[in-house]
Scaffold this motif. Structure first.
Motif, PDB file in Angstrom:
ATOM      1  N   GLU A  16       1.812   6.966  -6.848  1.00  0.00           N
ATOM      2  CA  GLU A  16       0.881   8.074  -7.061  1.00  0.00           C
ATOM      3  C   GLU A  16       1.568   9.410  -6.828  1.00  0.00           C
ATOM      4  N   ARG A  17       2.450   9.460  -5.829  1.00  0.00           N
ATOM      5  CA  ARG A  17       3.170  10.699  -5.540  1.00  0.00           C
ATOM      6  C   ARG A  17       4.025  11.128  -6.732  1.00  0.00           C
ATOM      7  N   LEU A  51       8.008   9.427   2.105  1.00  0.00           N
ATOM      8  CA  LEU A  51       7.283   8.168   2.287  1.00  0.00           C
ATOM      9  C   LEU A  51       8.220   6.967   2.456  1.00  0.00           C
ATOM     10  N   ALA A  84       9.158  11.124  -3.681  1.00  0.00           N
ATOM     11  CA  ALA A  84       8.417  10.448  -2.606  1.00  0.00           C
ATOM     12  C   ALA A  84       9.293  10.204  -1.380  1.00  0.00           C
ATOM     13  N   GLU A 128       0.839  -1.197   0.000  1.00  0.00           N
ATOM     14  CA  GLU A 128       0.000   0.000   0.000  1.00  0.00           C
ATOM     15  C   GLU A 128       0.875   1.249   0.000  1.00  0.00           C
ATOM     16  N   LEU A 129       1.970   1.212   0.764  1.00  0.00           N
ATOM     17  CA  LEU A 129       2.893   2.345   0.772  1.00  0.00           C
ATOM     18  C   LEU A 129       3.530   2.520  -0.608  1.00  0.00           C
ATOM     19  N   ARG A 153       2.204   1.837  -3.456  1.00  0.00           N
ATOM     20  CA  ARG A 153       1.212   2.454  -4.340  1.00  0.00           C
ATOM     21  C   ARG A 153       1.120   3.965  -4.082  1.00  0.00           C
ATOM     22  N   GLN A 154       1.243   4.345  -2.814  1.00  0.00           N
ATOM     23  CA  GLN A 154       1.258   5.778  -2.498  1.00  0.00           C
ATOM     24  C   GLN A 154       2.467   6.455  -3.140  1.00  0.00           C
TER      25      GLN A 154
END
Length: 224
Positions: free
Chosen positions: A40-41, A203, A200, A33-34, A36-37
């Motif tokens: 997207e970033r 993150l 990113a 999930e991270l 995927r973030q």
């Protein structure tokens, strides 16, 4: 008039890998999930750039990283096997700091030549295929920008070649963080600069940042 073309080599985002294996070219490893973030970033970061071509390693984690960038520019993701992860004899095994891998006699035969390296795909072969993939992306996006999603080691090796550094290196010092961009700028067919950015960065777990000290049980090799 000269054409200026930029090829952004993007490393994939974080992978779901609860067993901590060196997954290499194995199928079935997807973004967390991270991760995927992170993807997207970077897509948001590149939203206003003149991206006309998106290409990716065939591995799932790379394809999933490329998807948001392609979607934001109304493009399809092209697959190119030249962008694959480097081959490694330790694929499928845990092989990191503090796991005892270096004390296993069966592994010693693969660790005899760090300059080639003896445990996997020769650095020179990685340079040849990566440069070929970059030049193909440059030609496809001539006068614009391309994004090519690949993996840490091949990206670092081809960058080292482009910047005229030796290819053998300390893996802990690779400047190629998850979801980072290593950008090759061409004037016509001539490479004029190589840049690096981390859209990113906030993150990325601290132990996976470039230059971070190894943490027992958290090998940087897992996120290759």
């Amino acid at each position: 008039m000269s054409d200026i073309t930029v090829v952004h080599l993007m490393r994939h985002g974080e992978v779901h890998n609860p067993d901590g294996v060196l997954y290499g070219r194995r199928a079935g490893y997807h973004l967390s999930e991270l991760g995927r973030q992170m993807a997207e970033r970077v897509a948001d970061h590149l939203q206003n750039r003149d991206i006309t071509y998106v290409v990716s390693s065939p591995l799932e984690r790379a394809q999933e990283t490329a998807a948001p960038v392609a979607k934001s520019h109304g493009l399809a993701v092209v697959s190119d096997a030249r962008l694959l992860e480097a081959e490694n004899v330790f694929e499928g095994k845990t092989f990191g700091v503090g796991d005892g891998a270096l004390r296993k006699p069966g592994n010693w035969k693969h660790l005899t030549n760090p300059f080639k390296p003896s445990w996997g795909e020769p650095y020179v072969e990685q340079v040849v295929r990566m440069m070929s993939a970059i030049e193909a992306a440059r030609d496809a996006a001539r006068g614009h920008e391309a994004v090519a999603v690949s993996h840490q080691l091949p990206i670092w090796i081809v960058r080292s070649f482009a910047e005229k550094r030796r290819l053998w290196h300390d893996p802990r010092r690779r400047q190629c963080t998850l979801a980072s961009l290593t950008s090759f700028t061409y004037q016509d067919d001539r490479l004029v600069s190589v840049g690096y950015s981390e859209p990113a960065r906030d993150l990325v777990p601290a132990h996976l940042l470039a230059g971070a000290k190894p943490v027992k049980g958290k090998s940087k090799a897992f996120g290759a």
